[in-house]
Enzyme design. Structure first.
Site, mmCIF file in Angstrom:
data_model
loop_
_atom_site.group_PDB
_atom_site.id
_atom_site.type_symbol
_atom_site.label_atom_id
_atom_site.label_comp_id
_atom_site.label_asym_id
_atom_site.label_seq_id
_atom_site.Cartn_x
_atom_site.Cartn_y
_atom_site.Cartn_z
ATOM 1 N N ASP A 1 43.233 42.670 41.148
ATOM 2 C CA ASP A 1 43.672 43.083 41.848
ATOM 3 C C ASP A 1 44.031 42.413 43.473
ATOM 4 O OD1 ASP A 1 44.926 44.083 39.344
ATOM 5 O OD2 ASP A 1 44.246 46.307 39.746
ATOM 6 N N HIS B 1 43.684 36.077 39.228
ATOM 7 C CA HIS B 1 43.636 37.484 39.188
ATOM 8 C C HIS B 1 43.795 38.677 38.374
ATOM 9 C CE1 HIS B 1 46.800 40.063 41.642
ATOM 10 N NE2 HIS B 1 47.842 39.345 42.161
#
Length: 604
Positions: free
Chosen positions: A577, A573
């Site tokens: 995204d 992450h």
């Protein structure tokens, strides 16, 4: 003319390899391209074929020893040439004969004195060559392995040992293995005790010269004929000592030899009978049967008519050892010799066979065992991977009914055209590769310290393969250049060679994105752990049929039975995204549900 066998380069980044097993011994004949030895690197285990035909005259690098790429491993000579291995025994026998002559000259008073002096002199050649003895060193069992722990000594001081006979068991953070003796002789000294750790290259023990083993073997008939009462009480006194065992029943084999340290120092003639003794406690056996059996054990089993599948090994991980086969052969002989024994022996033989299946699932219930070093290393790497990245998993549901129908139509012709079966995995792989080309951020690599994002020029797809050794991930390099048939053939080829341990190191490195088929064992989906330096990993669940609400053009929303699958992608992450992950998975979903693979399957 002698031909040198050198360590080959088994990969671009591989600089050294460890000899795990010699398939031929000195003096054996070998043909061109016949497997000569097995070599292990930090990426792959493989066989090295002979570059020439002839006789294996000299082995330079012993088993469990590490050699650099290009270094000499062995020498193959013509059949008429000398092996060069006979000079050493002649040199070793020379000191033995003079040692006996001065004793006879100085102590010529009585025959009994001469007989007592002869055994007393025997240890002298064995102890004197301690400087000339062969040191058994801690081998390098992997590129990153710096030390190992001695878990069990299979031989004790004073015992004789043959070349390649297991000497001790060693555990590292990657593997548990047996270390064979590099030479034949007598164990003169043990330098590292059990449960102690030693660095790679450190001396573990000293093995006396090979000539020391045959020397006590010659006087054996004399002590047995005259001082028989002296030789027999020693083995009888040793038999009760198996009570001094370790936590494992199989450890009694080694613990029974501990008291021999002092007794055999004064009576080396008793060292010869010791090798058969470990076979007696082997009846306890290990809890699990070994999957890997050395050629020596297979040969012994064939010679004695022993069925290996019926044995419980006492080696590392339940591996069947030489002593297990010899003990089973002795039991078979005893059963055949006694007239009433066959009925009794026939009854116990099925009895161990039934419990043998039960101890595997239930034998460890209610017990505590030491954490294997390899499992500890795996736990450490998984923990580091999870804490190095900010990992997140996104799951989508995909209707693969159209693909299921295409597989049913094209499965026969696909096998005829490509030689492999058509599974769901190539469809998932092709859809993922196309999505990676559209969304390269999922295929990228993050270097937070350097402050860079690297976008590879190609899609190198890793395929997780379940093997007996554990999970291995071979790589389809430049997977974006392949069609559906090409991917299916590459997946089948890599999976087969990975399971048979014939994969090359270069084929296990360089993945930019990994695909794992968790549904092969019936799992609906899981949350894969992304291996560094990759940024994402896709898991495919089981394809199941269940009722689903579908939108029919004529009937509207209806309930129908469909083939459904969950796709779960874990990703870093920090770089990717949630929206990027959703777009990537949506592209894969649309490609699969559209089912436009007819041209790929020759159905258009």
């Amino acid at each position: 003319m002698p031909v040198s066998v050198t360590m080959p380069r088994l990969g671009e980044s591989v600089t050294e390899g460890t000899v795990t097993r010699w398939l031929k011994q000195e003096g054996d004949t070998v043909e061109v391209d016949e497997p000569l030895l097995e070599v292990s690197t930090d990426k792959v285990d493989t066989e090295i074929p002979s570059p020439a035909a002839g006789v294996l005259s000299r082995i330079v690098v012993g088993e469990d020893e590490t050699a650099e790429v290009g270094s000499e491993l062995a020498v193959i000579a013509g059949e008429g040439e000398s092996t060069g291995g006979e000079a050493a025994p002649q040199k070793q026998e020379a000191p033995v004969e003079p040692a006996a002559e001065p004793t006879a000259a100085a102590e010529g008073t009585a025959d009994q004195v001469a007989q007592e002096e002869a055994p007393a002199e025997a240890p002298a050649p064995a102890a004197a060559p301690s400087g000339e003895g062969t040191a058994v060193k801690m081998p390098a069992l992997g590129e990153s392995v710096t030390e190992g722990t001695v878990t069990r000594w299979l031989k004790q001081v004073g015992e004789t040992i043959e070349v390649d006979e297991p000497l001790l068991e060693v555990s590292t953070d990657k593997v548990d293995t047996e270390i064979p003796s590099p030479v034949a002789g007598t164990v003169l000294e043990i330098k590292v005790a059990e449960d102690e750790t030693a660095a790679v290259g450190a001396d573990l023990a000293i093995i006396g010269v090979a000539g020391a083993a045959p020397a006590p073997a010659k006087p054996e008939p004399k002590p047995e004929a005259k001082p028989a009462p002296k030789a027999e009480p020693t083995p009888k006194a040793e038999e009760p000592t198996p009570g001094m065992s370790y936590n494992e029943p199989a450890a009694e084999t080694e613990s029974s030899t501990q008291p021999v340290k002092t007794e055999q120092a004064s009576q080396p003639a008793a060292a010869a009978p010791t090798p058969p003794r470990p076979s007696a406690p082997a009846q306890g056996g290990g809890e699990e049967a070994a999957g890997y059996v050395t050629p020596l054990v297979r040969k012994l089993a064939a010679e004695h008519g022993v069925n290996l599948s019926t044995l419980n090994g006492t080696g590392v991980g339940g591996r069947i050892r030489k002593q297990d086969v010899l003990e089973a052969a002795e039991q078979a002989k005893a059963a055949a010799a006694a007239p009433a024994a066959p009925q009794q022996a026939a009854a116990p033989s099925p009895a161990p066979a039934k419990p043998a299946a039960k101890p595997q699932p239930s034998g460890k219930r209610g017990t505590t065992e030491k954490l294997p070093r390899i499992r500890k290393a795996i736990a450490k790497r998984m923990h580091e991977s999870l804490h190095e990245m900010a990992q997140l998993t996104t799951v989508v549901e995909v209707d693969v009914t159209r693909i299921a129908k295409l597989r049913a139509q094209a499965k026969d012709s696909f096998v005829q055209r490509h030689g492999v079966k058509l599974s769901f995995l190539p469809f998932f792989a092709l859809a993922a590769i196309e999505a990676l080309q559209t969304y390269p951020i999922v295929n990228a690599q993050l270097d937070l310290d350097g402050g860079t994002i690297t976008y590879p020029a190609a899609e190198h797809l890793g395929i997780a393969v379940d093997t007996e050794r554990g999970l291995v991930v071979p790589v389809i390099h430049n997977a974006g250049d392949l069609n559906l048939g090409g991917i299916a053939k590459r997946v089948a080829d890599l999976a087969e060679r990975t399971r048979t341990n014939k994969i090359s190191p270069d084929e296990l490195a360089g993945a930019t994105f990994t695909l794992t088929n968790t549904g092969s064992r019936g799992a609906l989906f899981d949350t894969p752990i992304v291996p560094t330096p990759q940024s994402a990993m896709l898991g495919t669940g089981a394809v199941v049929k269940r009722p689903v609400v579908v939108n029919d053009p004529d009937l509207g929303e209806v309930v129908a039975v469909r083939s459904m699958v969950y796709l779960a992608m874990s990703y870093d992450h920090r770089l990717i995204d949630g929206a990027d992950a959703a777009r990537f998975l949506s592209a894969v979903k649309e490609r699969l549900e559209a089912g436009n693979f007819e041209p790929e399957l020759g159905l258009a």
